[in-house]
Design a protein around this motif. Structure first.
Motif, mmCIF file in Angstrom:
data_model
loop_
_atom_site.group_PDB
_atom_site.id
_atom_site.type_symbol
_atom_site.label_atom_id
_atom_site.label_comp_id
_atom_site.label_asym_id
_atom_site.label_seq_id
_atom_site.Cartn_x
_atom_site.Cartn_y
_atom_site.Cartn_z
ATOM 1 N N ILE A 1 0.836 -1.203 0.000
ATOM 2 C CA ILE A 1 0.000 0.000 0.000
ATOM 3 C C ILE A 1 0.870 1.253 0.000
ATOM 4 C CG2 ILE A 1 -1.697 1.307 1.336
ATOM 5 C CD1 ILE A 1 -2.816 -1.354 2.299
ATOM 6 N N ASP A 2 1.949 1.216 0.776
ATOM 7 C CA ASP A 2 2.859 2.355 0.829
ATOM 8 C C ASP A 2 3.408 2.673 -0.557
ATOM 9 O OD1 ASP A 2 4.311 4.117 2.873
ATOM 10 O OD2 ASP A 2 5.972 3.340 1.670
ATOM 11 N N GLY A 3 3.849 1.647 -1.272
ATOM 12 C CA GLY A 3 4.379 1.857 -2.623
ATOM 13 C C GLY A 3 3.311 2.292 -3.602
ATOM 14 N N LEU A 4 2.107 1.726 -3.470
ATOM 15 C CA LEU A 4 0.998 2.081 -4.354
ATOM 16 C C LEU A 4 0.644 3.557 -4.210
ATOM 17 C CD1 LEU A 4 -1.215 1.042 -6.313
ATOM 18 C CD2 LEU A 4 -2.639 0.641 -4.299
ATOM 19 N N VAL A 5 0.528 4.027 -2.985
ATOM 20 C CA VAL A 5 0.207 5.435 -2.748
ATOM 21 C C VAL A 5 1.319 6.331 -3.305
ATOM 22 C CG1 VAL A 5 -0.108 7.186 -0.955
ATOM 23 C CG2 VAL A 5 -1.253 4.969 -0.756
ATOM 24 N N ASP A 18 3.335 5.749 -5.797
ATOM 25 C CA ASP A 18 3.280 5.761 -7.263
ATOM 26 C C ASP A 18 2.255 6.770 -7.778
ATOM 27 O OD1 ASP A 18 5.232 3.861 -7.394
ATOM 28 O OD2 ASP A 18 3.866 2.169 -7.741
ATOM 29 N N TYR A 19 1.130 6.885 -7.090
ATOM 30 C CA TYR A 19 0.077 7.797 -7.538
ATOM 31 C C TYR A 19 0.404 9.250 -7.212
ATOM 32 C CZ TYR A 19 -3.450 4.456 -9.157
ATOM 33 O OH TYR A 19 -4.151 3.518 -9.878
ATOM 34 N N ILE A 20 0.787 9.515 -5.961
ATOM 35 C CA ILE A 20 0.891 10.919 -5.545
ATOM 36 C C ILE A 20 2.153 11.602 -6.072
ATOM 37 C CG2 ILE A 20 -0.438 10.405 -3.477
ATOM 38 C CD1 ILE A 20 2.094 10.683 -1.836
ATOM 39 N N LYS A 21 3.142 10.844 -6.525
ATOM 40 C CA LYS A 21 4.364 11.479 -7.028
ATOM 41 C C LYS A 21 4.191 12.021 -8.442
ATOM 42 C CE LYS A 21 6.538 7.293 -8.914
ATOM 43 N NZ LYS A 21 7.638 6.308 -8.745
ATOM 44 N N GLU A 22 3.133 11.604 -9.141
ATOM 45 C CA GLU A 22 2.918 12.082 -10.504
ATOM 46 C C GLU A 22 2.645 13.588 -10.505
ATOM 47 O OE1 GLU A 22 3.399 10.551 -13.176
ATOM 48 O OE2 GLU A 22 3.566 8.468 -12.497
ATOM 49 N N LYS A 23 3.355 14.322 -11.352
ATOM 50 C CA LYS A 23 3.295 15.788 -11.339
ATOM 51 C C LYS A 23 1.953 16.340 -11.790
ATOM 52 C CE LYS A 23 7.562 16.112 -10.029
ATOM 53 N NZ LYS A 23 7.879 16.502 -8.642
ATOM 54 N N ARG A 24 1.160 15.529 -12.488
ATOM 55 C CA ARG A 24 -0.131 16.025 -12.971
ATOM 56 C C ARG A 24 -1.286 15.574 -12.080
ATOM 57 N NH1 ARG A 24 1.910 14.403 -18.475
ATOM 58 N NH2 ARG A 24 2.925 16.263 -19.275
ATOM 59 N N THR A 25 -0.998 15.032 -10.923
ATOM 60 C CA THR A 25 -2.030 14.537 -10.017
ATOM 61 C C THR A 25 -2.265 15.530 -8.883
ATOM 62 O OG1 THR A 25 -1.619 12.199 -10.478
ATOM 63 C CG2 THR A 25 -2.571 12.731 -8.335
ATOM 64 N N ILE A 26 -3.538 15.841 -8.645
ATOM 65 C CA ILE A 26 -3.909 16.628 -7.464
ATOM 66 C C ILE A 26 -4.299 15.645 -6.363
ATOM 67 C CG2 ILE A 26 -5.612 18.205 -6.485
ATOM 68 C CD1 ILE A 26 -5.731 19.628 -9.118
ATOM 69 N N VAL A 27 -3.685 15.809 -5.213
ATOM 70 C CA VAL A 27 -3.915 14.889 -4.100
ATOM 71 C C VAL A 27 -4.868 15.526 -3.094
ATOM 72 C CG1 VAL A 27 -2.852 13.526 -2.270
ATOM 73 C CG2 VAL A 27 -1.593 13.954 -4.399
ATOM 74 N N MET A 28 -5.955 14.820 -2.806
ATOM 75 C CA MET A 28 -6.839 15.210 -1.705
ATOM 76 C C MET A 28 -6.403 14.391 -0.499
ATOM 77 S SD MET A 28 -10.481 15.391 -3.736
ATOM 78 C CE MET A 28 -11.387 15.889 -2.270
#
Length: 759
Positions: free
Chosen positions: A210-214, A216-226
């Motif tokens: 889960i740590d790695g999965l999260v 992978d998603y939040i490090k993307e520069k075009r992703t807004i994280v809530m």
């Protein structure tokens, strides 16, 4: 996210046209059109246009090629992510225990004339091919939300996460697309809740997955994280905040969401610290913070409309009245997300378009290397003709030293001249090697290096040509050529004369005394030029190797690697070997010519002999003059001393110098004549090797002899098929690239149609 069972919601609202409605489930589970304030906030006109572009890009398949802008909802376990998602989308997600917590869920909201719900599984890229196909085959559509729990449970079991499954979590993604007449174009990704430590039900491997999965998603520069944090727990201990600050230190794409504020004691210090956080005075995010109130356990069966009313009442009391209304509640969050998404997407789209164009150019280049489809012998031969045309242009330019083509690329000045990038400039490399060859021949080509005389009897000058400079230029020679220094031996002039004298005695014919056999010059020259063959053969091999490596690079530039490899094997390698064999044969002929009796018509030879003898004669006269010189005082000139020659002493010295050893005299003359002849011959040898061997056999017609229309024309149909017929895997590669190209071109068309939006 951990969720529980929830019944269908009954929402009451007036009907509107297409632009102001959303799909909901009534008590029967069927879709109805109702007004939804939270979704209205996500559908401002400009936002809808921009989101429409992203939605069209995603639907054209670009999500497999590019990282498209998206909203990711992440937080610790039990942080309230499910309530946030439900409040934003107004979709009654199933609340069966542990159903939605074990994999990422992609929720795609899309505007469409009719309502529909469809699901699919996007397999983890590291799954085996057979498992990928099995999961990709899962595609299902339903008519209402009452069927959603069963559908999601089926997907969970397919991932191997059911009751009998060995895994607790998966990197597969469940994609749920919900379309309807009032849906905004919006994609949210719900991630499994972060686990603080392993438990009996959750292993260390689960925590790491889960740590790695999260990450992978939040490090993307075009992703807004809530980033969702629960007010029930100390926010300093909630992992998501540290992760967000690690990848987005200034919070330019992180929006903090505070849930469960109703668990805080009114007017307590704890409540004050959370309000301070919400005001961006503790952990600062450029996008700021927002507070939502979840449905309590008593409100679990209320509708979304009732949920919104309850939230509004809660924020109208206590210290929350002092906070700006735009950071409180679901209705203001919708408007806030609309503005945030609009700005973010408008900023990212130009960079997205640039990346899209770059990938399209890359795919086109790969397809160009594959060439056109070629199922027939005629098409295959035509394909090879086109390859030969491109190849010949590259090679001919390289041989001429014309480096304008992009193939020649950028130099590597700090690397050796025959480094792969530098080697592409073939003419420059060969010129460099020829100069190396000329230098090593002049320095170490002569077997014996003549030094000064051992005797002080006569100080003859060192031979200007054969004696190396005070510091030999080995530092200017690369390792390959500098090795020939060991082939040379130093010898004094006296020893050289004695060696010649020994040869003279053993080769005497019917010549008169004071002369020597003309064959003596041949013997001396053959001995002195012994190293030529070894040095020249090395040089020819090295240039041939450079040509071979260059040809390999040029072929791989002109055609794909598999076809290039077969061309090299069936035609080019033999052609290069043939050219090398011809070069060696020509070199052998030249070497054989040096073994013949010396012949020269070069006037420089006579001039060199005369200068050498004159130099020796002048040196002897100078020494005799120094021997006979004396100083005489002249009284008439103020008793000054003058340098005078004593005639008697001079005559006596000349008599003593008359050497009766005629063999030594002949040996000296033979040595000087052979050295003069060597001077001319080595320059000639360097010229013929570089011109008649290197230029004629290794460079000239390099393209024509390796891959040319004539070479292709001489190939049999079977040979052409072997080289150019497309194997099955290449056909699949072409199909894959063509599909990628079509997908990218759809994206380009989408951008082109939307250019007016940003003007």
């Amino acid at each position: 996210m951990a969720v529980k069972d929830e019944p269908d919601h009954d929402e009451e609202a007036g009907e509107h046209g297409e632009e102001g409605v959303a799909v909901k489930s009534d008590d029967t589970g069927k879709h109805q059109s109702v007004t939804t304030s939270s979704l209205d906030g996500l559908q401002s006109q400009d936002s809808r246009k921009v989101m429409d572009i992203v939605d069209r890009l995603r639907r054209s398949g670009l999500s497999s090629e590019l990282q498209l802008p998206q909203l990711v909802v992440s937080g610790d376990q039990s942080s309230g992510k499910s309530s946030v998602l439900e409040a934003i989308t107004e979709i009654p997600f199933p609340r069966k225990e542990n159903l939605c917590t074990r994999f990422a869920t992609e929720i795609i909201l899309r505007r469409a004339p009719t309502a529909s719900i469809s699901t699919k599984i996007i397999p983890d890229k590291f799954r085996p091919t057979t498992e990928k196909k099995r999961l990709e085959n899962f595609k299902s559509s339903i008519l209402d939300f009452t069927e959603l729990p069963n559908l999601m449970e089926e997907a969970t079991n397919l991932m191997g996460l059911g009751d009998d499954g060995a895994g607790a979590f998966s990197r597969d993604v469940l994609s749920i697309e919900i379309a309807g007449p009032g849906r905004p174009h919006l994609t949210l990704v719900d991630l499994p809740g972060l686990i603080h430590s392993e438990t009996k039900m959750q292993s260390k491997a689960d925590v790491e997955l889960i740590d790695g999965l999260v990450d992978d998603y939040i490090k993307e520069k075009r992703t807004i994280v809530m980033a969702v944090v629960s007010a029930k727990n100390d926010y300093a201990n909630q992992i998501i905040l540290k992760k967000c600050r690690d990848v987005d230190p200034k919070g330019h794409r992180t929006l903090g969401i505070i849930t469960k504020p109703d668990f805080l004691e009114p007017d307590s210090d704890n409540e004050a610290s959370w309000i301070e956080l919400a005001e961006n005075r503790d952990i600062q995010f450029a996008l700021g913070w927002h507070i939502l109130k979840n449905r309590s356990n008593k409100e679990i069966n209320t509708s979304f409309a009732e949920r919104n009313v309850s939230e509004h009442i809660f924020f109208s009391k206590g210290k929350y009245r002092e906070l700006p209304s735009e950071m409180l509640g679901i209705n203001s969050l919708g408007s806030r997300l609309s503005q945030l998404l609009y700005k973010h997407l408008k900023t990212e789209l130009p960079a997205l378009q640039k990346e899209l164009n770059s990938k399209h150019a890359e795919v086109c280049r790969e397809l160009e290397l594959l060439g056109d489809q070629r199922p027939t012998a005629h098409e295959q031969r035509r394909f090879l003709m086109s390859v030969s045309s491109n190849y010949q242009e590259i090679v001919n330019n390289a041989v001429k030293g014309d480096y304008d083509d992009q193939f020649f690329g950028i130099l590597e000045p700090d690397e050796p001249v025959d480094h792969e990038r530098n080697m592409r400039r073939l003419r420059a490399v060969v010129q460099y090697l020829n100069l190396q060859f000329a230098s090593v021949m002049r320095e170490y080509g002569n077997k014996s290096r003549i030094t000064a005389s051992d005797s002080d009897e006569l100080s003859l000058p060192i031979d200007d040509f054969l004696a190396p400079p005070a510091e030999p230029r080995t530092n200017a020679l690369d390792e390959g050529y500098a090795q020939f220094k060991s082939l040379q031996e130093g010898i004094s002039r006296d020893a050289a004369v004695q060696r010649v004298s020994n040869v003279l005695v053993r080769s005497r014919g019917r010549e008169l005394p004071c002369t020597f056999n003309p064959l003596l010059i041949s013997q001396l020259f053959w001995e002195q030029s012994t190293n030529w063959k070894t040095i020249a053969e090395y040089h020819v091999e090295r240039v041939a190797n450079v040509c071979s490596q260059f040809v390999s690079l040029a072929i791989r530039e002109a055609v794909s690697l598999d076809v290039a490899g077969r061309l090299l094997a069936i035609r080019v390698d033999d052609a290069l070997q043939g050219r090398l064999d011809s070069a060696k044969s020509e070199l052998g002929t030249i070497i054989q010519d040096t073994k013949r009796h010396p012949i020269t018509y070069d006037p420089h030879y006579v001039d060199a002999v005369q200068k050498r003898r004159s130099k020796i004669y002048n040196a002897r006269i100078q020494q005799l003059a120094e021997t006979a010189s004396t100083e005489i005082a002249d009284a008439n000139d103020g008793w000054t001393y003058k340098q005078m020659l004593d005639a008697a002493v001079l005559n006596h010295s000349i008599s003593d110098r008359e050497d009766p050893d005629m063999e030594k005299t002949s040996a000296e003359e033979a040595l000087d004549d052979s050295l003069s002849y060597y001077e001319g011959e080595i320059n000639y040898f360097i010229s013929v090797v570089t011109k008649q061997v290197i230029e004629r056999y290794l460079l000239t017609k390099l393209a024509k002899d390796t891959i040319s229309p004539m070479v292709i024309g001489d190939m049999t149909d079977n040979e052409v098929a072997f080289v150019a017929a497309e194997p099955e895997e290449k056909t699949r590669d072409r199909e894959f690239l063509e599909n990628r190209k079509a997908t990218l071109e759809k994206g380009q068309a989408t951008f082109k149609s939307a250019l007016g939006l940003f003007r």
